[in-house]
Scaffold this motif. Structure first.
Motif, PDB file in Angstrom:
ATOM      1  N   MET A   1       7.027   0.727  -8.034  1.00 25.50           N
ATOM      2  CA  MET A   1       7.939   0.897  -6.928  1.00 25.50           C
ATOM      3  C   MET A   1       9.354   0.544  -7.368  1.00 25.50           C
ATOM      4  SD  MET A   1       7.975  -0.972  -3.221  1.00 25.50           S
ATOM      5  CE  MET A   1       8.181  -2.592  -3.889  1.00 25.50           C
ATOM      6  N   ILE A  27       5.511 -12.569  -0.678  1.00 30.90           N
ATOM      7  CA  ILE A  27       4.499 -11.833  -1.426  1.00 30.90           C
ATOM      8  C   ILE A  27       3.452 -12.825  -1.899  1.00 30.90           C
ATOM      9  CG2 ILE A  27       6.115 -10.043  -2.177  1.00 30.90           C
ATOM     10  CD1 ILE A  27       6.066 -11.358  -4.947  1.00 30.90           C
ATOM     11  N   HIS A  52       8.974  -6.571   6.318  1.00 32.29           N
ATOM     12  CA  HIS A  52       9.132  -5.212   5.810  1.00 32.29           C
ATOM     13  C   HIS A  52       7.958  -5.002   4.861  1.00 32.29           C
ATOM     14  CE1 HIS A  52      11.334  -1.583   4.643  1.00 32.29           C
ATOM     15  NE2 HIS A  52      10.732  -1.793   3.481  1.00 32.29           N
ATOM     16  N   VAL A  53       6.956  -4.303   5.330  1.00 33.69           N
ATOM     17  CA  VAL A  53       5.687  -4.253   4.603  1.00 33.69           C
ATOM     18  C   VAL A  53       5.723  -3.331   3.399  1.00 33.69           C
ATOM     19  CG1 VAL A  53       3.229  -3.747   4.839  1.00 33.69           C
ATOM     20  CG2 VAL A  53       4.439  -4.874   6.689  1.00 33.69           C
ATOM     21  N   ASP A  54       6.478  -2.247   3.444  1.00 36.64           N
ATOM     22  CA  ASP A  54       6.414  -1.287   2.353  1.00 36.64           C
ATOM     23  C   ASP A  54       7.673  -0.448   2.310  1.00 36.64           C
ATOM     24  OD1 ASP A  54       5.007   1.831   1.755  1.00 36.64           O
ATOM     25  OD2 ASP A  54       5.042   0.248   0.264  1.00 36.64           O
ATOM     26  N   THR A  55       7.986   0.079   1.143  1.00 38.38           N
ATOM     27  CA  THR A  55       9.120   0.986   1.011  1.00 38.38           C
ATOM     28  C   THR A  55       8.654   2.413   0.735  1.00 38.38           C
ATOM     29  OG1 THR A  55       9.311   0.513  -1.345  1.00 38.38           O
ATOM     30  CG2 THR A  55      10.647  -0.816   0.164  1.00 38.38           C
ATOM     31  N   ALA A  57       5.861   3.230  -1.265  1.00 36.48           N
ATOM     32  CA  ALA A  57       5.117   3.406  -2.511  1.00 36.48           C
ATOM     33  C   ALA A  57       3.621   3.156  -2.375  1.00 36.48           C
ATOM     34  CB  ALA A  57       5.692   2.493  -3.588  1.00 36.48           C
ATOM     35  N   LEU A  58       3.212   2.448  -1.323  1.00 39.55           N
ATOM     36  CA  LEU A  58       1.798   2.122  -1.161  1.00 39.55           C
ATOM     37  C   LEU A  58       1.076   3.180  -0.344  1.00 39.55           C
ATOM     38  CD1 LEU A  58       1.905  -1.688  -0.292  1.00 39.55           C
ATOM     39  CD2 LEU A  58       1.231  -0.649  -2.441  1.00 39.55           C
ATOM     40  N   TYR A  60      -1.276   4.609   2.570  1.00 40.30           N
ATOM     41  CA  TYR A  60      -1.351   4.210   3.973  1.00 40.30           C
ATOM     42  C   TYR A  60      -2.421   3.144   4.207  1.00 40.30           C
ATOM     43  CZ  TYR A  60      -2.466   4.354   8.897  1.00 40.30           C
ATOM     44  OH  TYR A  60      -2.742   3.994  10.182  1.00 40.30           O
ATOM     45  N   VAL A  63      -1.146  -0.279   3.307  1.00 42.35           N
ATOM     46  CA  VAL A  63      -0.151  -0.739   4.279  1.00 42.35           C
ATOM     47  C   VAL A  63      -0.857  -1.211   5.551  1.00 42.35           C
ATOM     48  CG1 VAL A  63       1.791  -0.035   5.729  1.00 42.35           C
ATOM     49  CG2 VAL A  63       1.654   0.743   3.363  1.00 42.35           C
ATOM     50  N   ASN A  66      -2.479  -4.528   4.918  1.00 38.45           N
ATOM     51  CA  ASN A  66      -1.500  -5.613   4.862  1.00 38.45           C
ATOM     52  C   ASN A  66      -1.045  -6.023   6.260  1.00 38.45           C
ATOM     53  OD1 ASN A  66      -1.625  -5.707   2.092  1.00 38.45           O
ATOM     54  ND2 ASN A  66       0.192  -4.457   1.789  1.00 38.45           N
TER      55      ASN A  66
END
Length: 87
Positions: A1, A27, A52-55, A57-58, A60, A63, A66
């Motif tokens: 990422m 994290i 902010h869980v993800d940008t 790159a992960l 679904y 996410v 998480n």
């Protein structure tokens, strides 16, 4: 990422430092995250937390997992800690 966002990678030292309790990056394992949030609460007594869980790159499913961990594991324990600290 990080390579996609910054055109370089993150060093292993940066990642290790990010896991430290006094590091603001949330994290790590659920236990590590809970310890960090408790530490932050003791310092700042904040009443809200925005994750902010993800940008992007992960996948679904990761996410979603998480978010479920934050909501079902970390949040209840943090609420109990705050309630106990307020007594």
């Amino acid at each position: 990422m990080m390579q996609e966002l910054r055109a370089d990678s993150v060093s292993i030292d940066f990642l290790r430092q990010s896991l430290a309790v006094d590091n603001a990056m949330i994290i790590g394992s659920p236990t590590t995250i809970l310890v960090k949030l408790k530490c932050q609460y003791q310092l700042y007594r904040q009443q809200q937390f925005l994750a902010h869980v993800d940008t992007g790159a992960l996948p679904y499913e990761l996410v979603k997992n998480n978010i479920a961990i934050l909501a079902n594991t970390i949040a209840p324990q943090l609420r109990a800690f705050i309630a106990e600290a307020s007594v």
